[in-house]
Design an enzyme around this catalytic site. Structure first.
Site: not given
Ligand code: NAP
Length: 243
Positions: A9, A152, A137, A183, A7, A150, A154
């Site tokens: 991208s 569960a 998370s 974030i 993930g 979510y 994490k």
């Molecule tokens: P985001 O901006 O929505 O990006 C999510 C990424 O995951 C995208 O690149 C997407 O790829 C990829 N993805 C989703 N489903 C996928 C799959 N089945 N196979 C391959 N790639 C997949 O989210 P983010 O905030 O960067 O989150 C990244 C991680 O951090 C996640 O695990 C999230 O739970 C965790 N997190 C985020 C926060 C926050 O506040 N943002 C807080 C705690 C934890 P495509 O677009 O190419 O489909």
């Protein structure tokens, strides 16, 4: 050394891939839907004079993850660092949570990490070296109303991290988790302004975090010199969950 970021991208995954590249890792960039964004990232990474290739796979489907691992090995070699970052949200209160939304989140956030870890571990064991970093998370630590699926997933990834850390500690492989707080990415962009404001009130640092700040913590665990640190969960949350 080669790192795979799932993930990658967008958002946090993108920042992790760039940070690893800045620290001289070749990077395999996994994406699912966002091919153009993945290609743009890869071009940026190549300018840092390391190798980079993009690999499409929905990592929540074991067969697609397995195919991707085969492709990475054939074109880039063995993976030394695995970052299980791919994640989604499908929020809803418990009583209204549709089973398909429960399953989609568990499949993407937890099962995918299991598949990718299992696929990476054989070569890491043979090499007697590996770094596995799972993106959990803060809600995996403290829960969150409207996010039972979510939270569960994490919390589950923390259990997975600690078990892998115990099973493979004797093989030169470490497994650690990061628990980001709030974030600034596409995932949090969709939240209503009043929700954002109420979250901000509970962050001692008083601001939303940057993807690059999570990436720094990933790089710390990915470092060869972090060999004596395993099974840990590091919150990158502006002090939100300190006890
Ligand atoms: P985001 O901006 O929505 O990006 C999510 C990424 O995951 C995208 O690149 C997407 O790829 C990829 N993805 C989703 N489903 C996928 C799959 N089945 N196979 C391959 N790639 C997949 O989210 P983010 O905030 O960067 O989150 C990244 C991680 O951090 C996640 O695990 C999230 O739970 C965790 N997190 C985020 C926060 C926050 O506040 N943002 C807080 C705690 C934890 P495509 O677009 O190419 O489909």
């Amino acid at each position: 050394m080669l790192a795979l970021v799932t993930g990658a991208s967008k958002g946090i995954g993108r920042a992790i891939a760039l940070e690893l590249a800045r620290n001289n890792f070749d990077v395999a960039v996994n994406y699912n839907h966002s091919m153009e964004a993945a290609e743009a990232l890869c071009n940026e990474i190549r300018q840092l004079n390391v190798k980079c290739e993009i690999f499409r796979a929905d990592v929540s489907i074991q067969e697609e993850a397995a195919k991707m691992f085969g492709e990475i090995k054939a074109s880039m070699g063995n993976i030394s660092v695995l970052v299980n970052n791919a994640g989604i949200t499908k929020d809803g209160l418990l009583l209204r949570m549709k089973p398909e939304n429960w399953l989609a989140v568990i499949n993407t956030n937890l099962n995918a990490a299991f598949y990718c870890t299992q696929l990476a571990i054989k070569d890491m064991s043979k090499a007697r070296y590996g770094r596995i970093i799972n993106i959990s998370s803060v809600v995996g630590l403290i829960g969150n109303a409207g996010q039972c699926n979510y939270s569960a997933s994490k919390a589950g990834i923390i259990g997975l991290t600690k078990s892998v850390a115990r099973e493979y500690a004797g093989y030169g492989i470490t497994a650690n988790a990061i628990a980001p707080g709030f974030i600034d990415t596409g995932m949090t962009d969709i939240l209503k302004q009043e929700v954002k404001e109420s979250i901000l009130k509970n962050i001692p640092v008083g601001r939303i975090g940057k993807p690059e700040e999570v990436a720094r913590a990933v790089m710390f665990f990915a470092d060869e010199k972090s060999a004596y640190i395993t099974g840990q969960v590091l919150a990158v949350d502006g002090g939100m969950t300190m006890v």
